[in-house]
Design a protein around this motif. Structure first.
Motif, PDB file in Angstrom:
ATOM      1  N   ASP A   1       0.850  -1.199   0.000  1.00 20.87           N
ATOM      2  CA  ASP A   1       0.000   0.000   0.000  1.00 20.87           C
ATOM      3  C   ASP A   1       0.883   1.247   0.000  1.00 20.87           C
ATOM      4  OD1 ASP A   1      -1.891   1.960   0.312  1.00 20.87           O
ATOM      5  OD2 ASP A   1      -2.931   0.990   1.977  1.00 20.87           O
ATOM      6  N   GLU A   2       1.276   1.686  -1.186  1.00 17.26           N
ATOM      7  CA  GLU A   2       2.181   2.823  -1.321  1.00 17.26           C
ATOM      8  C   GLU A   2       1.522   4.133  -0.900  1.00 17.26           C
ATOM      9  OE1 GLU A   2       4.235   4.628  -5.163  1.00 17.26           O
ATOM     10  OE2 GLU A   2       5.039   2.636  -4.664  1.00 17.26           O
ATOM     11  N   THR A   3       0.230   4.232  -1.089  1.00 22.20           N
ATOM     12  CA  THR A   3      -0.485   5.454  -0.723  1.00 22.20           C
ATOM     13  C   THR A   3      -0.467   5.661   0.792  1.00 22.20           C
ATOM     14  OG1 THR A   3      -1.936   5.255  -2.641  1.00 22.20           O
ATOM     15  CG2 THR A   3      -2.687   6.671  -0.841  1.00 22.20           C
ATOM     16  N   ALA A   4      -0.758   4.610   1.568  1.00 19.87           N
ATOM     17  CA  ALA A   4      -0.740   4.718   3.030  1.00 19.87           C
ATOM     18  C   ALA A   4       0.653   5.054   3.524  1.00 19.87           C
ATOM     19  CB  ALA A   4      -1.216   3.403   3.650  1.00 19.87           C
TER      20      ALA A   4
ATOM     21  N   ARG B   1       2.946   6.827   2.043  1.00 21.28           N
ATOM     22  CA  ARG B   1       3.208   8.248   1.805  1.00 21.28           C
ATOM     23  C   ARG B   1       2.408   9.121   2.767  1.00 21.28           C
ATOM     24  NH1 ARG B   1       2.656   8.031  -3.244  1.00 21.28           N
ATOM     25  NH2 ARG B   1       0.400   8.257  -3.332  1.00 21.28           N
ATOM     26  N   ARG B   2       1.173   8.764   3.013  1.00 24.73           N
ATOM     27  CA  ARG B   2       0.299   9.591   3.855  1.00 24.73           C
ATOM     28  C   ARG B   2       0.816   9.683   5.290  1.00 24.73           C
ATOM     29  NH1 ARG B   2      -5.398   7.050   3.623  1.00 24.73           N
ATOM     30  NH2 ARG B   2      -5.949   8.915   4.839  1.00 24.73           N
TER      31      ARG B   2
ATOM     32  N   HIS C   1       7.710   7.541  -4.725  1.00 22.03           N
ATOM     33  CA  HIS C   1       6.771   7.761  -3.619  1.00 22.03           C
ATOM     34  C   HIS C   1       6.211   9.179  -3.614  1.00 22.03           C
ATOM     35  CE1 HIS C   1       8.530   4.256  -1.019  1.00 22.03           C
ATOM     36  NE2 HIS C   1       7.712   3.829  -1.967  1.00 22.03           N
TER      37      HIS C   1
ATOM     38  N   ASP D   1      -3.943  15.897   5.671  1.00 22.16           N
ATOM     39  CA  ASP D   1      -4.591  14.589   5.506  1.00 22.16           C
ATOM     40  C   ASP D   1      -5.014  14.180   6.913  1.00 22.16           C
ATOM     41  OD1 ASP D   1      -5.274  11.927   5.232  1.00 22.16           O
ATOM     42  OD2 ASP D   1      -3.590  11.419   3.937  1.00 22.16           O
TER      43      ASP D   1
END
Length: 451
Positions: free
Chosen positions: A79-82, A84-85, A217, A227
């Protein structure tokens, strides 16, 4: 995975992290050695000032440490999005904490006087802190990015960035503490300036690496955008970590304050002995960070057996490391302590005598200090932070600090008694934290992963 492969993976992650922690420690060690050669008063002041800085820094570092297991789990789950967040919001929270913490450094003089420190040492420590406090921002941001890189198993770059900062710190110290090569002689203020230079170099290094080597990323794109879901996720995990760190570091900070009540010589001996004990602790801390990453990966893979085997290997590695430190402290105490004191210092023999006794006590808590930080690393890896916070507060502040005061002052054991309080607090914490991981947490995870 067999135990041999677990050990190989742990050391592959842990050795560069140990090296990075040792390099980071070398920066403070350089300050201690150089100021010890400058004057005993300056050494005592920076022992006090650096303890003050570290207490605030370690509270704010909870957000950076929270990034590590979250990124490790997200990476294992793809899960690359998580990933980064949570890293971005770790940077946000760390920057906000730096802003809130700055006034404590600017008004540190009255605070230290209120804590019972002598006017001379308090004034010198204030001179150090009003400058060093501005380094809190880059120091915390660096820690977030190091946690992000470590969780991605990019531990070698963490090591090299930290190593590069060590000679810069030594050079600026040489120029500004003593006034060499035409620079002004600033004493403790020069050491504070050197610390900020080091933190700026480190921040530039990790940002450059993250932008170039991890460009996919897009970590810094739209960094200004909030966020809130990730923000509060990191906040909820990071606050208990910061408070747990504060409880442990506060135990050592309280011991520094109590040693200050005993006099400048006792405080100087305490500072040197604590530097040596802290150096040994860096090995445990690096292994603990590696254990956090490995546990986070096991969480992402939903593999409780993998987690348990990795935990056994991590604890065994920490035990071996502790036994090496015990041997050195018992066999070579005067040699180790003597590295920090000018041979011409009139009070050298008195400081050495006090320091040898403290190193003998430090040998007592090496095993348990390693066990408690390894247990904390494993618990953070499985994102259990509130229970450890309660255990740390109970062990260190309700048991450790009062025990140190009672033994040091009520029973008249002086500095040795204060340090025996450390032994008691760390031992209790190790027992309770290990029980929590191997008992309730592991049972809960086995049940969760089986469904």
């Amino acid at each position: 995975m067999p135990y041999r492969d677990h050990m190989r993976a742990l050391l592959g992650l842990g050795v560069p992290l140990i090296g990075g922690h040792v390099a980071q420690f070398a920066i403070g060690l350089t300050d201690t050695i150089m100021l010890g050669w400058y004057s005993v008063e300056s050494l005592a002041a920076v022992v006090l000032g650096s303890t003050f800085f570290f207490v605030i820094f370690i509270l704010g570092s909870g957000f950076a440490i929270a990034v590590m297991p979250l990124v490790a789990e997200a990476e294992a789950a793809g899960d690359e999005t998580a990933l980064r967040r949570v890293t971005r919001m770790g940077l946000w929270l760390s920057a906000l904490f730096g802003l809130l913490g700055l006034p404590l450094f600017l008004y540190s003089g009255p605070i230290l006087l209120a804590l019972g420190q002598t006017p001379v040492v308090s004034a010198l420590a204030r001179d150090y802190l009003v400058i060093a406090g501005f380094g809190l921002f880059p120091a915390l941001l660096v820690m977030v990015l190091k946690s992000y890189l470590a969780a991605l198993e990019r531990t070698r770059v963490v090591f090299w960035v930290t190593v590069a900062a060590v000679p810069a710190n030594a050079l600026v110290n040489y120029l500004l503490i003593f006034g060499n090569w035409g620079f002004p002689e600033l004493g403790v203020a020069g050491a504070a300036i050197a610390s900020i230079v080091v933190q700026a170099i480190s921040l530039a290094g990790v940002v450059a690496y993250a932008r170039l080597a991890m460009s996919h990323h897009t970590l810094f794109a739209r960094l200004w955008r909030p966020d809130w879901e990730a923000f509060f996720h990191v906040f909820r995990l990071g606050v208990p970590i910061g408070l747990t760190n504060l409880a442990e570091v506060g135990l050592f900070a309280a011991s520094s304050l109590m040693m200050g009540w005993l006099g400048t010589v006792q405080l100087a001996a305490h500072g040197i002995a604590l530097q040596l004990a802290s150096l040994a602790f860096m090995a445990h801390l690096g292994l603990s960070n590696a254990a956090t990453v490995r546990a986070g990966n096991a969480m992402g893979r939903r593999d409780a057996d993998h987690l348990a085997r990795g935990a056994r290997v991590a604890l065994a590695a920490s035990l071996v490391t502790a036994l090496v430190a015990v041997s050195l402290f018992l066999l070579f105490p005067e040699f180790l302590l003597g590295l920090f004191i000018d041979p011409a210092e009139p009070e050298r023999d008195v400081i050495l005598a006090a320091g040898v006794s403290l190193l003998y006590v430090a040998a007592l808590f090496q095993v348990m200090d390693g066990m408690q930080v390894m247990a904390l690393g494993l618990l953070r890896g499985v994102q259990d932070t509130r229970g450890p916070m309660v255990i740390a507060a109970f062990s260190y502040w309700l048991i450790g600090v009062p025990s140190g005061y009672a033994l040091g002052f009520s029973l008249g054991l002086g500095g040795v008694g204060v340090w025996l309080g450390l032994v008691i607090g760390l031992t209790l914490a190790a027992i309770l934290l290990l029980w929590r991981f191997w008992g309730p947490d592991l049972r809960r995870l086995r049940t969760r992963f089986a469904t």
